[in-house]
Enzyme design. Structure first.
Site, PDB file in Angstrom:
ATOM      1  CE  LYS A 227      -2.092   4.278   3.221  1.00 49.72           C
ATOM      2  NZ  LYS A 227      -2.578   3.801   5.008  1.00 49.72           N
ATOM      3  CE  LYS A 239      -2.852   6.953  11.489  1.00 47.03           C
ATOM      4  NZ  LYS A 239      -3.265   5.714  12.271  1.00 47.03           N
ATOM      5  CG  ASP A 309      -6.177   6.988  11.079  1.00 46.65           C
ATOM      6  OD1 ASP A 309      -5.387   7.309   9.868  1.00 46.65           O
ATOM      7  OD2 ASP A 309      -6.045   6.491  12.397  1.00 46.65           O
ATOM      8  NE  ARG A 313     -10.024   1.707   4.796  1.00 44.97           N
ATOM      9  CZ  ARG A 313     -10.959   1.532   5.933  1.00 44.97           C
ATOM     10  NH1 ARG A 313     -11.621   0.690   6.370  1.00 44.97           N
ATOM     11  NH2 ARG A 313      -9.675   0.984   6.597  1.00 44.97           N
TER      12      ARG A 313
END
Ligand code: BES
Ligand code: MN
Ligand code: ZN
Length: 459
Positions: A227, A239, A309, A313
């Site tokens: 990642k 966030k 957020d 994935r």
């Protein structure tokens, strides 16, 4: 920064590593009873005693090694001793043998790391002269990979955005004669990486997929996917400040696969290596992807975005699907994927997920043997329903958030069908307070354990 041993020809102060209940014998042999007593040295773990000659110059060091119970409470404890010694050259001459001696050397090197990119002066360190009983080249290679990972994570995003990460990726490839391909910006759409594009398109440094290949084409294919979210604002689901503060480290998975790739290539392992890094910044602008958008992934499944957020994935899904098309023998995914993994196991023990029992046993074993802690969590099938929303095939952020590390892992697994073995590691990539051999800041987790696994399988 690069790790170093003291040169072979250097003069080094002898270090005697001593367990508490062996102290008496050593003291008698070296004839230093008074000095040891007057300094209250009892050889507890990490305690250090410098023995001077009559002019005050150090002639020996006693390094307290405690007992097995004390050592079991930590890892790489020689790092604590190295950090306590004044500048100079040292050599471990007694008290450790075999793999314990190798590990002490590694710990010593790892303790010498400093993030010196922005600081003119960093303190000089105690250097270790490698014992002739250890595999110095291997130990140095592991430390080099670890330092590379720490440097990449520690470098803030203004100097480690997608552009700079690409430069680092290319530099590593060049130093090992590996080949690189990069697919960038709108070309991601043309080549069918829609989710990497969607996550990264709001940044002024365009999203990209970095692809490195190395090795002989007849060797088994090992593919590493990391990642590379160079900064994670959370996107439109921004966030809070307290969570965003550390998000320069959200490329920790890519930093780790580069550290591991360095180790594999330096040691010349008999594998065909491929490294894939989706490098993006999860930013906010008019072009940002939104909650409730439905994306179509490379593999064809649609994904409803229920939280921008949960971006890791998404970029990994396209990269994993691409990796999987080539049917690798071993597919390793490294990512700072979920906060839930930290809640479950804390910052120092990353969870790993695999369906391959043999691989799980190898990782378990290597994790202990290499002092590189990892812990298996399950791909818990009953939670599959949690990642299936009403309007699309997949949900990137299941409601409730229970079992967040597991549901994220299940999400990734949907994109892997043909790899012979697959493992996903949910890393923290950060050491919140200094520990033996680990400085505060970026942390290289899992690379040494996975190196040992790869050697065990293909070595
Ligand atoms: N990069 C974060 C995960 C993370 C946070 C790792 C803090 C290490 C420390 C990831 O992109 C993220 O934000 N995950 C969310 C997912 C959620 C919205 C489903 C999380 O874990 O809260
Ligand atoms: Mn995120
Ligand atoms: Zn993230």
């Amino acid at each position: 920064m690069t790790p170093k041993f003291a040169s072979k020809s250097s003069k080094a102060i002898p270090v005697h590593v001593v367990e508490s209940d062996r102290l008496a014998a050593l003291v008698a042999k070296l004839d230093i009873a008074l000095w040891v007593k007057s300094n209250g040295f009892t050889a507890t773990l990490g305690q250090v005693l410098i023995v001077p000659d009559e002019t005050g110059a150090p002639v020996a060091v006693l390094a307290g090694w405690g007992n097995a119970d004390a050592r079991a409470r930590g890892r790489l404890q020689m790092g604590t001793i190295a950090a306590k010694l004044p500048k100079g050259n040292y050599e471990i001459v007694s008290g450790l043998r075999g793999s314990a001696l190798d590990q002490a050397h590694l710990a010593w090197l790892l303790a010498g790391y400093a993030f010196d990119r922005y600081k003119v002066k960093v303190g000089a360190v105690a250097r270790l002269k490698a014992s002739k009983d250890v595999d110095a080249r291997r130990i140095l290679t592991e430390a080099e990979g670890d330092f590379l990972t720490r440097d990449l994570i520690n470098t803030p995003t203004n100097d480690m955005g997608p552009d700079a990460l690409e430069v680092e990726f290319r530099n590593l490839a060049k130093s090992h004669d590996a080949k690189v391909k990069v697919i960038k910006g709108d070309a991601l759409l043309k080549h069918n990486f829609p989710m990497i594009h969607a996550v990264g398109r709001a940044s002024d440094q365009v999203p990209r997929l970095l692809d490195m290949r190395w090795g002989n084409k007849n060797d088994p294919l090992v593919t590493l996917v990391g990642k590379g979210v160079c900064f994670d604002t959370g996107g439109l689901n921004i966030k809070p400040a307290s969570s965003m503060g550390l998000m320069k480290k959200d490329m920790g998975g890519s930093a780790t696969v580069l550290g591991l790739a360095h180790m594999i290539m330096s040691l010349g392992l008999s594998v065909r290596l491929r490294v894939l890094v989706p490098a993006v910044e999860n930013s906010i602008s008019a072009g940002a992807y939104r909650p409730q958008d439905v994306l179509t992934s490379r593999k064809g499944m649609t994904v409803e975005i229920n939280n921008t957020d949960a971006e890791g994935r998404l970029v990994l899904a396209d990269a994993l699907a691409f990796a999987d098309e080539e049917k690798p023998d071993l597919l390793i995914c490294n990512a700072t994927l979920t906060g839930a993994a930290r809640v479950a196991l804390g910052p120092d023990v990353p969870p790993f997920f695999t369906d391959d029992e043999g691989l799980a046993a190898q990782i378990d074993h290597a994790s202990t043997a290499q002092a590189d802690p990892l812990w298996r969590l399950p791909f818990w099938e009953p939670y599959e329903a949690d990642i299936e929303p009403d309007v699309a095939d997949l949900d990137n952020a299941p409601k409730g958030g229970f079992g967040g590390a597991i549901t994220a892992a299940l999400f990734l697994r949907r994109f892997v069908d043909d790899a012979a073995s697959f493992v996903h590691l949910d890393l923290y990539g950060w050491c919140p307070s200094a520990k033996p051999a680990r400085t505060l800041g970026g942390a290289c987790q899992s690379a040494r354990a996975m190196l040992a696994v790869i050697e065990a399988r293909y070595g």
